[in-house]
Design a protein around this motif. Structure first.
Motif, PDB file in Angstrom:
ATOM      1  N   LEU A 169       0.830  -1.198   0.000  1.00 14.42           N
ATOM      2  CA  LEU A 169       0.000   0.000   0.000  1.00 14.42           C
ATOM      3  C   LEU A 169       0.867   1.252   0.000  1.00 14.42           C
ATOM      4  O   LEU A 169       0.622   2.204  -0.755  1.00 14.42           O
ATOM      5  CB  LEU A 169      -0.912  -0.013   1.233  1.00 14.42           C
ATOM      6  CG  LEU A 169      -1.780   1.228   1.442  1.00 14.42           C
ATOM      7  CD1 LEU A 169      -2.706   1.441   0.254  1.00 14.42           C
ATOM      8  CD2 LEU A 169      -2.547   1.117   2.755  1.00 14.42           C
ATOM      9  N   PHE A 170       1.910   1.220   0.829  1.00 10.27           N
ATOM     10  CA  PHE A 170       2.790   2.383   0.883  1.00 10.27           C
ATOM     11  C   PHE A 170       3.552   2.558  -0.421  1.00 10.27           C
ATOM     12  O   PHE A 170       3.707   3.683  -0.927  1.00 10.27           O
ATOM     13  CB  PHE A 170       3.771   2.228   2.054  1.00 10.27           C
ATOM     14  CG  PHE A 170       4.778   3.336   2.144  1.00 10.27           C
ATOM     15  CD1 PHE A 170       4.406   4.597   2.588  1.00 10.27           C
ATOM     16  CD2 PHE A 170       6.092   3.130   1.754  1.00 10.27           C
ATOM     17  CE1 PHE A 170       5.336   5.617   2.653  1.00 10.27           C
ATOM     18  CE2 PHE A 170       7.011   4.155   1.808  1.00 10.27           C
ATOM     19  CZ  PHE A 170       6.647   5.409   2.275  1.00 10.27           C
ATOM     20  N   GLN A 171       4.003   1.451  -1.026  1.00 10.59           N
ATOM     21  CA  GLN A 171       4.750   1.555  -2.267  1.00 10.59           C
ATOM     22  C   GLN A 171       3.880   2.076  -3.401  1.00 10.59           C
ATOM     23  O   GLN A 171       4.322   2.937  -4.191  1.00 10.59           O
ATOM     24  CB  GLN A 171       5.338   0.179  -2.637  1.00 10.59           C
ATOM     25  CG  GLN A 171       6.390  -0.356  -1.669  1.00 10.59           C
ATOM     26  CD  GLN A 171       7.628   0.510  -1.633  1.00 10.59           C
ATOM     27  OE1 GLN A 171       7.878   1.286  -2.558  1.00 10.59           O
ATOM     28  NE2 GLN A 171       8.397   0.394  -0.555  1.00 10.59           N
ATOM     29  N   ALA A 172       2.641   1.589  -3.498  1.00  8.20           N
ATOM     30  CA  ALA A 172       1.749   2.081  -4.550  1.00  8.20           C
ATOM     31  C   ALA A 172       1.412   3.545  -4.310  1.00  8.20           C
ATOM     32  O   ALA A 172       1.422   4.370  -5.251  1.00  8.20           O
ATOM     33  CB  ALA A 172       0.479   1.238  -4.577  1.00  8.20           C
ATOM     34  N   SER A 173       1.106   3.892  -3.081  1.00  3.84           N
ATOM     35  CA  SER A 173       0.781   5.293  -2.771  1.00  3.84           C
ATOM     36  C   SER A 173       1.977   6.193  -3.046  1.00  3.84           C
ATOM     37  O   SER A 173       1.836   7.321  -3.536  1.00  3.84           O
ATOM     38  CB  SER A 173       0.356   5.418  -1.305  1.00  3.84           C
ATOM     39  OG  SER A 173      -0.741   4.580  -1.033  1.00  3.84           O
ATOM     40  N   LEU A 174       3.185   5.687  -2.746  1.00  2.00           N
ATOM     41  CA  LEU A 174       4.381   6.479  -2.973  1.00  2.00           C
ATOM     42  C   LEU A 174       4.612   6.718  -4.461  1.00  2.00           C
ATOM     43  O   LEU A 174       5.000   7.826  -4.869  1.00  2.00           O
ATOM     44  CB  LEU A 174       5.598   5.766  -2.358  1.00  2.00           C
ATOM     45  CG  LEU A 174       6.911   6.561  -2.274  1.00  2.00           C
ATOM     46  CD1 LEU A 174       6.723   7.817  -1.425  1.00  2.00           C
ATOM     47  CD2 LEU A 174       8.029   5.699  -1.702  1.00  2.00           C
ATOM     48  N   SER A 175       4.352   5.704  -5.275  1.00  2.00           N
ATOM     49  CA  SER A 175       4.517   5.873  -6.726  1.00  2.00           C
ATOM     50  C   SER A 175       3.566   6.934  -7.256  1.00  2.00           C
ATOM     51  O   SER A 175       3.943   7.801  -8.064  1.00  2.00           O
ATOM     52  CB  SER A 175       4.277   4.546  -7.434  1.00  2.00           C
ATOM     53  OG  SER A 175       5.228   3.572  -7.023  1.00  2.00           O
ATOM     54  N   ILE A 176       2.323   6.884  -6.782  1.00  2.00           N
ATOM     55  CA  ILE A 176       1.339   7.872  -7.240  1.00  2.00           C
ATOM     56  C   ILE A 176       1.714   9.264  -6.747  1.00  2.00           C
ATOM     57  O   ILE A 176       1.650  10.251  -7.489  1.00  2.00           O
ATOM     58  CB  ILE A 176      -0.062   7.473  -6.739  1.00  2.00           C
ATOM     59  CG1 ILE A 176      -0.489   6.133  -7.381  1.00  2.00           C
ATOM     60  CG2 ILE A 176      -1.091   8.554  -7.053  1.00  2.00           C
ATOM     61  CD1 ILE A 176      -1.769   5.560  -6.812  1.00  2.00           C
ATOM     62  N   LEU A 177       2.141   9.373  -5.468  1.00  2.00           N
ATOM     63  CA  LEU A 177       2.506  10.679  -4.907  1.00  2.00           C
ATOM     64  C   LEU A 177       3.678  11.282  -5.661  1.00  2.00           C
ATOM     65  O   LEU A 177       3.660  12.456  -6.035  1.00  2.00           O
ATOM     66  CB  LEU A 177       2.835  10.528  -3.422  1.00  2.00           C
ATOM     67  CG  LEU A 177       3.346  11.788  -2.718  1.00  2.00           C
ATOM     68  CD1 LEU A 177       2.283  12.882  -2.718  1.00  2.00           C
ATOM     69  CD2 LEU A 177       3.793  11.467  -1.294  1.00  2.00           C
TER      70      LEU A 177
END
Length: 874
Positions: free
Chosen positions: A785-793
């Motif tokens: 979740l953090f990795q996907a959110s980080l990519s989007i951010l």
């Protein structure tokens, strides 16, 4: 007998040397007569106007006054008028230069002259005759050949006959008559001593009277004929009589009484003649024999009968040393007999100390009496110009004896303190009268006093801190050192770069070091925190020294004050554990800190412009104060709220506010700060930004949770404080760029980097609270979740940068955003692809792909500045 033979040989060597010296004087007198004739011829010729002016301006040379008795002698003795008038060697003047080839050593010359020159028969005969008299006395005593009275009368008649014959032949060449007179006088000594001690024919009063008559007669003969050799031989023979006739028994009172009579003769001769060799001979025999007797025979029970003789001999030769100087033919600063002047108190006091050591304070009282005697003589002799050199020597000896007396009456601690004052006084007086040896003595004494006092206070305890004798002693020692440093600095030779100025700085440093050491020892005795006591002590000391620097215009002392803040930093370092366990204002900390910084800025106001480290001290003081107030604010917030997290956040408030204040308008600052405002803004801003950066990293390790409050990104107290810190940092950079007219636009770049990092931090905390992921680096890195959110951010931030670059025409900004997107693409294939088959992976890939398509349409790369210029030109 071998001893007697050696003494007689030495006597004749001295006699021959005296003869040669007399011949040399006569030759010098002849040269002086020629010089006087040349001067008379010069006076007879007319002088030019220039010579008349020189004669008016230049004072006449000092003339040597001929004693009246010499004039009388010249008139009454016609045969003496044919001889040149003898003068002292000094009368030849400094222009007399000895020329010629290298000569043998003086000893070899004396031996050669004794063996080859003069009347050898008289020399050998005199030695053999005197030895024969000694043998006769001993032989007659052993065999009782004739009555004792007849033997002694015969020797006395023989002595009288030799003396009379010597007087009759006094003008004979080779000093024939002087030798006979000397043998006669020495024989009289032998007869009187043997009659009183060996045979008891004379009572001691009778022997003293006869001996006194012999001494007076021998002295009169020597003085009347101006024959130092006669006096020397007579006195030497008199001193040797008890030694040659001694059998190991007898009374010391008799021995010293006999020597007292001989020394009276030395004094009588010194009254009329300045014969240094005679004075030294009497001094040598008297105190060498007295010392030998003291080592072999002295017992404390003999103190009463021995002490008067030591006092008598000391006073007698003290008078002889004064007479020697007073009889010199020089009118200004006559020479002194250094052997007697300095050797007499050394030898005599050594004997006195060994005799009175059995009595409590005996050495102390003896030294004080001797010192007072010499000081009194200084006062009496100093008004006479001729005696000033001797008076100065007596004053120095008085100081030495007062110095020696102190440790015999007081303990080491008080001795060190008094020695320090004495050393400072000696240096002051010596500088005033330009006595270099006195300055050296005072320096050695004062430095020794510092070491002695320091060693004497190790391990001592006191009931009250600062209010005790130990600290008072340190104050005395420090005052003496600072006084010495100031007097050396104020001396005409104390300019910068000179040796005197270097010694001034040494004593200044020594005094300040002793003062700091005293404060450290006393602070350890206090019931308060040692560091806080030292801060107060340092502050009050700085005020005291600053006042002294201003009052006495002492630039070096004012310059030393710039090390006040570094000293405070060291003290604060010792308080670090106390600040962590409690807080800076605990106990007397509030008083100590307020007083310390008040004095610090007061010193900057008064001396800062003169200090080489003034600008650095401004910045260092500000940073130190901010750190202390930050810790105090942290403690206050934690105490009031009971929440540790808020306390950690509150620590950053003071550096953030101070950094913000640095870039405000100049009119808000006092003149003390305004003068160094550029240094505050640049160097101080860098230091505060570093503190804020370290604080940001430390707060980033916290999850941002605050008890009794839900976590809302950007609304959490920690998030707000961190955002404020980053914003103030970017604003400080922006203002510094405006002030310094910098063209690199660091603030804009720093703002982008700060936004990027802070957004990443907020994302991590949000995933932690709302995605139920642990707030650790490992847990977040493993969270899809953090990795996907980080990519989007990151994609959104990169696209935003590219859009800004497109709109503003900033190619660099667009490239930075593109670089972020490149990192995101790499992250998708290297990190996010590992989570295949998950919703997070699908969302991240689709979202990033759509964003890349949009940015390619709406924000293509802007042209470079060169390309834009070409299009405009076309």
């Amino acid at each position: 007998m071998l001893t007697l033979l050696a003494i007689l040989i030495i006597f004749f060597l001295i006699l021959d040397l005296y003869k040669k010296n007399r011949e040399l004087r006569e030759r010098l007198d002849a040269l002086g007569d020629e010089e006087q004739s040349a001067k008379r011829e010069k006076r007879e010729r007319p002088r030019s106007p220039l010579e008349e002016v020189k004669k008016t301006l230049v004072p006449p040379a000092m003339k040597t006054v001929v004693p009246p008795e010499q004039n009388a002698k010249t008139v009454t003795r016609p045969e003496a008028a044919q001889r040149p008038v003898r003068k002292t060697p000094e009368a030849a003047g400094p222009d007399t230069v000895r020329t010629g080839a290298a000569e043998p050593s003086p000893l070899a010359q004396m031996i050669n002259r004794f063996l080859t020159g003069g009347n050898m028969l008289v020399k050998v005969g005199g030695i053999i005759f005197f030895l024969g008299l000694v043998f006769l006395v001993k032989y007659a005593a052993e065999h009782n050949m004739i009555s004792i009275e007849m033997r002694l009368i015969g020797i006395a008649l023989g002595a009288l006959g030799m003396t009379a014959l010597g007087w009759r032949l006094r003008e004979r060449e080779g000093y024939y008559g002087l030798v006979l007179q000397a043998l006669g006088v020495a024989s009289f000594y032998l007869v009187v001593y043997a009659s009183a001690k060996m045979y008891g024919l004379l009572t001691m009063p009778q022997a003293f009277v006869i001996m006194l008559i012999v001494v007076i007669c021998g002295s009169l003969l020597a003085v009347a004929q101006d024959a130092v050799i006669l006096a020397l031989f007579s006195i030497t023979g008199g001193f040797l009589v008890p030694i040659l006739t001694s059998d190991g028994s007898g009374s010391h009172i008799v021995l010293f009484s006999y020597y007292a009579m001989l020394n009276i003769g030395v004094l009588l001769i010194a009254w009329y003649r300045s014969w240094r060799v005679l004075n030294i001979a009497g001094f040598f025999f008297t105190f060498v024999i007295a010392t030998a007797w003291g080592v072999l025979r002295y017992d404390p029970a003999l103190f009463i009968s021995t002490e008067p003789f030591l006092i008598f001999f000391f006073l007698l030769y003290l008078g002889v040393s004064i007479l020697f100087t007073s009889k010199q033919p020089f009118e200004v600063c006559a020479f002194i007999d250094s052997t007697l002047v300095f050797g007499l108190p050394l030898v005599a006091f050594s004997l006195q100390a060994s005799m009175v050591k059995q009595y409590e304070y005996g050495v102390f009282y003896s030294a004080m009496v001797v010192g007072s005697l010499y000081l009194t003589l200084f006062r009496l002799l100093s008004p006479r110009v001729k005696m000033q050199m001797l008076a100065e020597a007596f004053r120095a000896i008085a100081v030495v004896f007062y110095t020696v007396a102190i440790p015999y009456a007081l303990d080491d601690r008080m001795t060190g303190a008094l020695w320090a004052l004495e050393g400072a006084a000696v240096i002051w007086i010596s500088l005033k009268y330009r006595k270099h040896y006195g300055v050296i003595f005072g320096m050695v004494l004062e430095l020794a006093s510092n070491v002695l006092y320091l060693l004497s206070t190790v391990g001592l305890s006191a009931e009250f801190a600062f209010a005790n004798g130990i600290f008072a002693g340190y104050a005395v020692v420090v005052t003496a050192a600072l006084f010495t440093a100031y007097r050396l600095r104020a001396h005409p030779g104390g300019e910068p770069g000179t040796l005197t100025q270097a010694f001034s700085m040494i004593f200044l440093g020594t005094g300040l070091l002793m003062w700091l050491l005293a404060g450290f020892l006393e602070a350890g005795r206090s019931s308060f925190e040692t560091g806080n006591v030292l801060l107060i002590y340092a502050a009050l000391s700085a005020v005291l020294f600053a006042a002294a620097a201003i009052r006495f215009a002492w630039a070096e002392l004012g310059g030393v004050s710039q090390y006040y803040l570094p000293l405070g930093i060291v003290i604060f370092a010792t308080l670090l554990q106390h600040f962590i366990a409690a807080h800076p204002f605990a106990g007397i900390g509030s008083i100590a800190i307020v007083l310390f910084f008040t004095v610090h800025y007061g010193l900057l106001w008064r001396f800062g412009s003169d200090w080489k480290l003034g600008a650095l001290l401004h910045v260092a003081g500000m940073v130190l104060l901010v750190l202390i107030l930050s810790r105090e604010l942290q403690y206050a917030v934690e105490t009031w709220t009971g929440i540790t997290v808020l306390g950690h956040g509150a620590f950053g408030v003071m550096p953030i506010l101070t950094l913000l204040l640095l870039v405000q308008s100049d009119r808000y600052y006092p003149s003390l700060i305004r003068e160094y405002l550029t240094v505050y803004r640049l160097a101080g801003g860098i230091a505060l930004s570093t503190i804020v950066g370290i604080w940001e990293l430390k707060i980033s390790a916290l999850d941002g949770a605050v008890p009794f409050m839900p976590y809302i990104p950007l609304l959490s107290p920690l998030d707000l404080l961190q955002a404020a810190g980053l914003a103030v940092f970017v604003y400080w950079l922006y203002r510094v760029e405006r002030i310094t007219a910098a063209a690199d636009r660091f603030a804009f770049k720093a703002a982008g980097i700060a936004a990027f990092l802070f957004a990443t931090l907020l994302l991590g905390r949000a995933v932690h609270f709302y995605g139920d992921v642990g707030y650790t680096t490992y847990a977040l890195a493993a969270s899809l979740l953090f990795q996907a959110s980080l990519s989007i951010l990151w994609s959104c931030m990169g696209i935003a940068a590219m859009l800004v670059g497109k709109v503003r025409g900033e190619r660099t900004v667009w490239l930075a955003g593109a670089g972020v997107l490149g990192v995101v693409v790499l992250k998708l294939f290297l990190v996010d692809l590992a989570g295949s088959g998950t919703v997070e992976r699908i969302v991240s890939f689709i979202s990033v792909g759509v964003l890349l398509l949009l940015v390619g349409y709406f924000a293509p790369i802007p042209p470079s500045k060169d390309g834009a210029a070409e299009q405009t030109g076309a």
